[in-house]
Design an enzyme around this catalytic site. Structure first.
Site, PDB file in Angstrom:
ATOM      1  N   LYS A  26       0.566  -1.064  -0.044  1.00  0.00           N
ATOM      2  CA  LYS A  26      -0.042   0.101   0.045  1.00  0.00           C
ATOM      3  C   LYS A  26       0.910   1.187  -0.200  1.00  0.00           C
ATOM      4  O   LYS A  26       0.717   2.126  -0.695  1.00  0.00           O
ATOM      5  CB  LYS A  26      -0.848  -0.159   0.977  1.00  0.00           C
TER       6      LYS A  26
ATOM      7  N   GLN B 205      -4.077  -1.518   9.773  1.00  0.00           N
ATOM      8  CA  GLN B 205      -4.334  -3.275   9.090  1.00  0.00           C
ATOM      9  C   GLN B 205      -4.687  -4.169  10.039  1.00  0.00           C
ATOM     10  O   GLN B 205      -4.374  -4.139  11.177  1.00  0.00           O
ATOM     11  CB  GLN B 205      -2.825  -3.361   8.746  1.00  0.00           C
TER      12      GLN B 205
ATOM     13  N   ASP C  71     -11.179   2.498   4.460  1.00  0.00           N
ATOM     14  CA  ASP C  71     -11.344   1.384   4.276  1.00  0.00           C
ATOM     15  C   ASP C  71     -12.763   0.773   4.386  1.00  0.00           C
ATOM     16  O   ASP C  71     -13.263  -0.265   3.927  1.00  0.00           O
ATOM     17  CB  ASP C  71     -10.842   0.342   5.582  1.00  0.00           C
TER      18      ASP C  71
HETATM   19  N1  GUN Z   1      -6.563  -7.156   6.454  1.00  0.00           N
HETATM   20  C1  GUN Z   1      -6.986  -7.927   5.599  1.00  0.00           C
HETATM   21  N2  GUN Z   1      -7.594  -7.173   4.441  1.00  0.00           N
HETATM   22  C2  GUN Z   1      -7.641  -5.913   5.128  1.00  0.00           C
HETATM   23  C3  GUN Z   1      -8.078  -4.549   4.422  1.00  0.00           C
HETATM   24  O1  GUN Z   1      -8.853  -4.410   3.402  1.00  0.00           O
HETATM   25  N3  GUN Z   1      -8.212  -3.560   5.281  1.00  0.00           N
HETATM   26  C4  GUN Z   1      -7.418  -3.489   6.387  1.00  0.00           C
HETATM   27  N4  GUN Z   1      -7.383  -2.295   7.312  1.00  0.00           N
HETATM   28  N5  GUN Z   1      -6.886  -4.828   7.294  1.00  0.00           N
HETATM   29  C5  GUN Z   1      -7.018  -5.918   6.158  1.00  0.00           C
END
Ligand code: GUN
Length: 292
Positions: A53, A97, A120
């Site tokens: 990211k 995350q 998110d």
């Molecule tokens: N863990 C797995 N997929 C995601 C996601 O799309 N966002 C976040 N914040 N954590 C994750």
């Protein structure tokens, strides 16, 4: 033979579009989209996702702030970081995350993020907006699936879409997007889950099948009808001694088996996966350029 829905290509197109819009936003308004990422602990998959990211932000001209904290960080310390970011005008999107360590309440973390920066789309306000068709942040994987369908010109109106899996991250939000009364959706939606005694009874009826269960290749050719469109959200590791790493990545669908029956299909990897980051960047841009 199925048409392959190329998520890698479509996500690259979206990133290129965002890069151009980002340059324009800076030129016209002096704004650089800013994304703050909090990684707690050292889960290998999460570490890779966050780095990826961060790299994508750099590629298209965003500012990214990454805080990597040890798994021993307290809940209060994590909440304080989020609070600081909520108040920072240069930060337009906040992502923690998941999963977070067990001593930290995931729901508290999600609720602490300002809905205005909830790129998110996990905050209950964002999810509520989605359900009632109000503008808001849509979580990235479901938003990515919609974008794949739209850009592949798959018309959903009146189609029967069967979603397998009812997670908060994929199953529930994608089902809600699909039945909305708008030109890109308007589908009839069935959600299947572990409570279904005969999954095949439902999956066989699908014009479009969305598999988001996290069980390797659970959907076989006999489970679908001819001409089905398959969106495979699964990313599963299976042992494979013929590979250098000792494993390979497969989806929730038996790709080889289903390929000749489907009219279109997303590969794993290279289907839904790359779209998640593209939509995170898209949500961040939306936030930076005035919100929704
Ligand atoms: N863990 C797995 N997929 C995601 C996601 O799309 N966002 C976040 N914040 N954590 C994750």
């Amino acid at each position: 033979m199925a048409k392959i829905i190329d998520g890698k290509l479509i996500s690259a197109q979206i990133k290129a579009e965002l890069k151009e819009k980002t340059a324009k936003l800076l030129e016209e308004k002096g704004i650089i989209p800013g994304l703050a990422l909090l990684l707690i602990g050292e889960d290998p998959a999460s570490t890779i996702y966050v780095s990826s990211k961060e790299k994508s932000c750099k590629e298209i001209g965003y500012n990214s702030i990454v805080r990597r904290e040890p798994a021993t960080i307290t809940e209060l310390e994590a909440l304080n970081i989020i609070d600081q970011w909520n108040k920072d005008d240069k930060i337009h999107g906040i992502l923690v995350q998941l999963p977070v360590p067990k001593h930290i309440d995931e729901q508290k973390i999600i609720l602490a993020i300002s809905p205005k920066k909830d790129v998110d789309g996990f905050h209950p306000e964002s999810f509520g907006r989605l359900v009632i068709g109000m503008p808001g942040f849509v979580s990235c994987t479901p938003a990515g699936i919609m974008e794949l369908l739209i850009r592949s010109e798959i018309n959903l109106k009146g189609k029967h879409v069967v979603v397998v899996g009812r997670s908060n991250i994929v199953g529930k939000p994608i089902a809600n997007l699909l039945y909305q009364k708008n030109p890109h959706a308007n589908a009839v939606v069935t959600i299947c889950h572990t409570g279904a005694s005969d999954l095949r009874q439902y999956t066989k009826q699908a014009d479009v099948l969305i598999a988001a269960v996290g069980v390797p290749e659970i959907i076989k050719a006999d489970d679908v009808k001819d001409g089905v469109v398959i969106i495979d959200v699964g990313i599963n590791r299976v042992d494979d001694p013929t590979k250098e790493k000792g494993y390979r990545i497969v989806g929730d669908v038996d790709y080889e088996g289903v390929f000749s029956k489907a009219s279109a299909i997303t590969p794993v990897p290279g289907g839904v996966g790359p779209m998640t980051i593209a939509m995170l960047l898209s949500n961040t841009f939306k936030s930076a350029s005035g919100g929704f």
